[in-house]
Enzyme design. Sequence first.
Site, PDB file in Angstrom:
ATOM      1  N   ASN A 209       0.851  -1.191   0.000  1.00  0.00           N
ATOM      2  CA  ASN A 209       0.000   0.000   0.000  1.00  0.00           C
ATOM      3  C   ASN A 209       0.888   1.243   0.000  1.00  0.00           C
ATOM      4  OD1 ASN A 209       0.480   0.876   2.849  1.00  0.00           O
ATOM      5  ND2 ASN A 209      -0.407  -1.145   3.248  1.00  0.00           N
ATOM      6  N   ALA A 273       1.259   1.608  11.682  1.00  0.00           N
ATOM      7  CA  ALA A 273       1.494   0.880  10.427  1.00  0.00           C
ATOM      8  C   ALA A 273       0.204   0.665   9.650  1.00  0.00           C
ATOM      9  CB  ALA A 273       2.143  -0.470  10.733  1.00  0.00           C
ATOM     10  N   ASP A 277      -4.305  -5.977   5.112  1.00  0.00           N
ATOM     11  CA  ASP A 277      -5.384  -6.767   5.714  1.00  0.00           C
ATOM     12  C   ASP A 277      -5.364  -8.209   5.222  1.00  0.00           C
ATOM     13  OD1 ASP A 277      -6.485  -4.796   7.353  1.00  0.00           O
ATOM     14  OD2 ASP A 277      -7.516  -3.870   5.659  1.00  0.00           O
ATOM     15  N   PRO A 302      -3.577 -11.482  10.649  1.00  0.00           N
ATOM     16  CA  PRO A 302      -3.945 -11.210  12.045  1.00  0.00           C
ATOM     17  C   PRO A 302      -4.069  -9.701  12.253  1.00  0.00           C
ATOM     18  CG  PRO A 302      -1.623 -11.843  11.870  1.00  0.00           C
ATOM     19  CD  PRO A 302      -2.238 -12.075  10.516  1.00  0.00           C
ATOM     20  N   ASP A 303      -5.010  -9.269  13.090  1.00  0.00           N
ATOM     21  CA  ASP A 303      -5.122  -7.848  13.432  1.00  0.00           C
ATOM     22  C   ASP A 303      -4.226  -7.593  14.639  1.00  0.00           C
ATOM     23  OD1 ASP A 303      -5.937  -5.317  14.522  1.00  0.00           O
ATOM     24  OD2 ASP A 303      -7.676  -5.435  13.177  1.00  0.00           O
ATOM     25  N   ILE A 304      -3.093  -6.966  14.396  1.00  0.00           N
ATOM     26  CA  ILE A 304      -2.062  -6.780  15.434  1.00  0.00           C
ATOM     27  C   ILE A 304      -2.603  -5.902  16.562  1.00  0.00           C
ATOM     28  CG2 ILE A 304       0.296  -5.967  15.863  1.00  0.00           C
ATOM     29  CD1 ILE A 304       0.757  -6.371  12.789  1.00  0.00           C
ATOM     30  N   PHE A 321      -4.436   3.841  14.679  1.00  0.00           N
ATOM     31  CA  PHE A 321      -4.712   4.825  13.643  1.00  0.00           C
ATOM     32  C   PHE A 321      -5.872   4.299  12.806  1.00  0.00           C
ATOM     33  CE2 PHE A 321      -1.768   8.450  12.832  1.00  0.00           C
ATOM     34  CZ  PHE A 321      -1.170   8.440  14.075  1.00  0.00           C
ATOM     35  N   LYS A 335     -14.378   1.850  15.079  1.00  0.00           N
ATOM     36  CA  LYS A 335     -13.124   1.088  15.109  1.00  0.00           C
ATOM     37  C   LYS A 335     -12.549   1.057  16.525  1.00  0.00           C
ATOM     38  CE  LYS A 335     -11.025   1.161  11.109  1.00  0.00           C
ATOM     39  NZ  LYS A 335     -10.262   1.689   9.968  1.00  0.00           N
ATOM     40  N   LYS A 339     -12.038  -2.566  18.199  1.00  0.00           N
ATOM     41  CA  LYS A 339     -10.684  -3.078  18.467  1.00  0.00           C
ATOM     42  C   LYS A 339     -10.317  -2.988  19.946  1.00  0.00           C
ATOM     43  CE  LYS A 339      -8.889  -2.454  13.810  1.00  0.00           C
ATOM     44  NZ  LYS A 339      -7.668  -2.666  13.040  1.00  0.00           N
TER      45      LYS A 339
HETATM   46  N1  CTP Z   1      -3.993  -2.792  12.158  1.00  0.00           N
HETATM   47  C1  CTP Z   1      -3.284  -3.831  12.694  1.00  0.00           C
HETATM   48  N2  CTP Z   1      -3.294  -5.055  12.088  1.00  0.00           N
HETATM   49  C2  CTP Z   1      -4.011  -5.249  10.959  1.00  0.00           C
HETATM   50  C3  CTP Z   1      -4.739  -4.177  10.399  1.00  0.00           C
HETATM   51  C4  CTP Z   1      -4.722  -2.952  11.018  1.00  0.00           C
HETATM   52  O1  CTP Z   1      -2.652  -3.653  13.732  1.00  0.00           O
HETATM   53  N3  CTP Z   1      -3.985  -6.447  10.374  1.00  0.00           N
HETATM   54  C5  CTP Z   1      -4.011  -1.496  12.863  1.00  0.00           C
HETATM   55  C6  CTP Z   1      -3.342  -0.357  12.153  1.00  0.00           C
HETATM   56  O2  CTP Z   1      -1.986  -0.254  12.519  1.00  0.00           O
HETATM   57  C7  CTP Z   1      -4.147   0.834  12.659  1.00  0.00           C
HETATM   58  C8  CTP Z   1      -5.511   0.271  12.894  1.00  0.00           C
HETATM   59  O3  CTP Z   1      -5.337  -1.136  13.006  1.00  0.00           O
HETATM   60  O4  CTP Z   1      -3.669   1.295  13.896  1.00  0.00           O
HETATM   61  C9  CTP Z   1      -6.553   0.567  11.876  1.00  0.00           C
HETATM   62  O5  CTP Z   1      -6.189   0.188  10.597  1.00  0.00           O
HETATM   63  P1  CTP Z   1      -7.182   0.416   9.358  1.00  0.00           P
HETATM   64  O6  CTP Z   1      -6.502  -0.124   8.155  1.00  0.00           O
HETATM   65  O7  CTP Z   1      -7.702   1.792   9.327  1.00  0.00           O
HETATM   66  O8  CTP Z   1      -8.404  -0.474   9.778  1.00  0.00           O
HETATM   67  P2  CTP Z   1      -8.753  -1.947   9.455  1.00  0.00           P
HETATM   68  O9  CTP Z   1      -8.401  -2.804  10.606  1.00  0.00           O
HETATM   69  O10 CTP Z   1      -8.181  -2.344   8.161  1.00  0.00           O
HETATM   70  O11 CTP Z   1     -10.336  -1.864   9.400  1.00  0.00           O
HETATM   71  P3  CTP Z   1     -11.269  -1.539   8.121  1.00  0.00           P
HETATM   72  O12 CTP Z   1     -10.989  -2.598   7.143  1.00  0.00           O
HETATM   73  O13 CTP Z   1     -12.648  -1.569   8.710  1.00  0.00           O
HETATM   74  O14 CTP Z   1     -10.912  -0.167   7.670  1.00  0.00           O
END
Ligand code: CTP
Length: 394
Positions: A209, A273, A277, A302-304, A321, A335, A339
């Site tokens: 990205n 970061a 996704d 994984p969503d960190i 963020f 969000k 989260k």
């Molecule tokens: N983030 C993370 N791990 C992921 C995706 C996102 O830790 N796999 C964290 C990013 O670092 C940021 C926050 O989650 O602090 C939000 O990221 P964003 O891309 O805006 O949201 P998404 O989780 O992708 O949600 P959505 O798809 O609904 O926008």
Amino acid sequence: MSRILLIIGGGIAAYKSCELVRLLRKRGHAVRCVLTEGALHFVTPMTLAALSEDRVYSSLWDLKDEHEMGHIQLSRKADLVVIAPATADLLARMAGGHADDLATTVLLATDKPVLAAPAMNVRMWLHPATRRNVERLRADGVRVMDPDEGAMACGEWGPGRLPEPEAIATEIERVLAQPLPVRPLSTRHALVTAGPTHEPIDPVRYLANLSSGRQGFAIAGALAALGAKVTLVAGPVVLPTPAGVDRIDVTTAREMAAAVEAALPADVAVMVAAVADWRVEPAAHKTKKGDASLTLGLIENPDILAALARSPDRPRLVIGFAAETERVIEHAVAKRARKGVDWIVANDVSGDVMGGDANAVHLVTSDGVEDWPRLPKEAVAAQLADRIAAALNA
Ligand code: CTP
């Protein structure tokens, strides 16, 4: 009256340090001298003891000195540490964080401002290695004076002469008059993620990205400037590491998740970061144009941030963020709840934010939403770091 710890390096200009001690005493300051092994060849401890009216220290291995004073105490009992003359070797060892004699050990252990007055041959001063060391030291917060220009003891001409003792004494008093930098995060560990992640498709291609990492790097730097120990987990970006920051480079989301987990415990986590996704199962060999059947089967990463917010090691303050392109606040508020994080910094990334210089953010907390003006990314970082310090010290 201030207490000055004067470190004397081994160069011919060391004789001028005797005059510096005399001047500082005349101006009412207490001076305690530390000599390097080299300095002992140019000036005697007897001369300096007489001028400073104090004991003189030179060895890390003197049992009596170490018992009575100790190298940590030496550095703590001063208001300012001055190195004059600062030789090329002493600057190099300082820049490298060495602690192989009393002088460098004191310099590594000190929490006081440090002022260096260099003196060396002109070629040594202009050598790229010395330029690098001086730049490094200045970035670390050491005040390095510029040497004087003129005829040198070695017969050459140029920059490298020790500044006159009068000029060093004046600089010392200028530094002493400055307020100490505020370091409200000096006992805290901050964990920051920044940049994109790259998810391989085959050995030569990846999903990515537009994130440049600039906002996250600026936040890591701003937290370090407030005294925090900072671990920065960085995706693939081309940015210099901010001063005082420990950087761990990763490529994929799963590597970033592992690095974040390994860096715990932390007092605050700022997840900046733009984590991918999705990833795909990468092909072992380069995919060829003729592979008509090629489709990318996306697997969720994984969503960190969410995992961190739910972990038993959860930092006290977890900040995420939100990169949005529409209904920014509404998505950010949702969000934050989804989260389980304390604050969300929301920004509209439909314009030139990703890769750009400035950012207009909204801070979403349990108290509501604050709209910050459009600011350079460094200013957003400094403001956020101040808010983090206030929250952790409340
Ligand atoms: N983030 C993370 N791990 C992921 C995706 C996102 O830790 N796999 C964290 C990013 O670092 C940021 C926050 O989650 O602090 C939000 O990221 P964003 O891309 O805006 O949201 P998404 O989780 O992708 O949600 P959505 O798809 O609904 O926008």
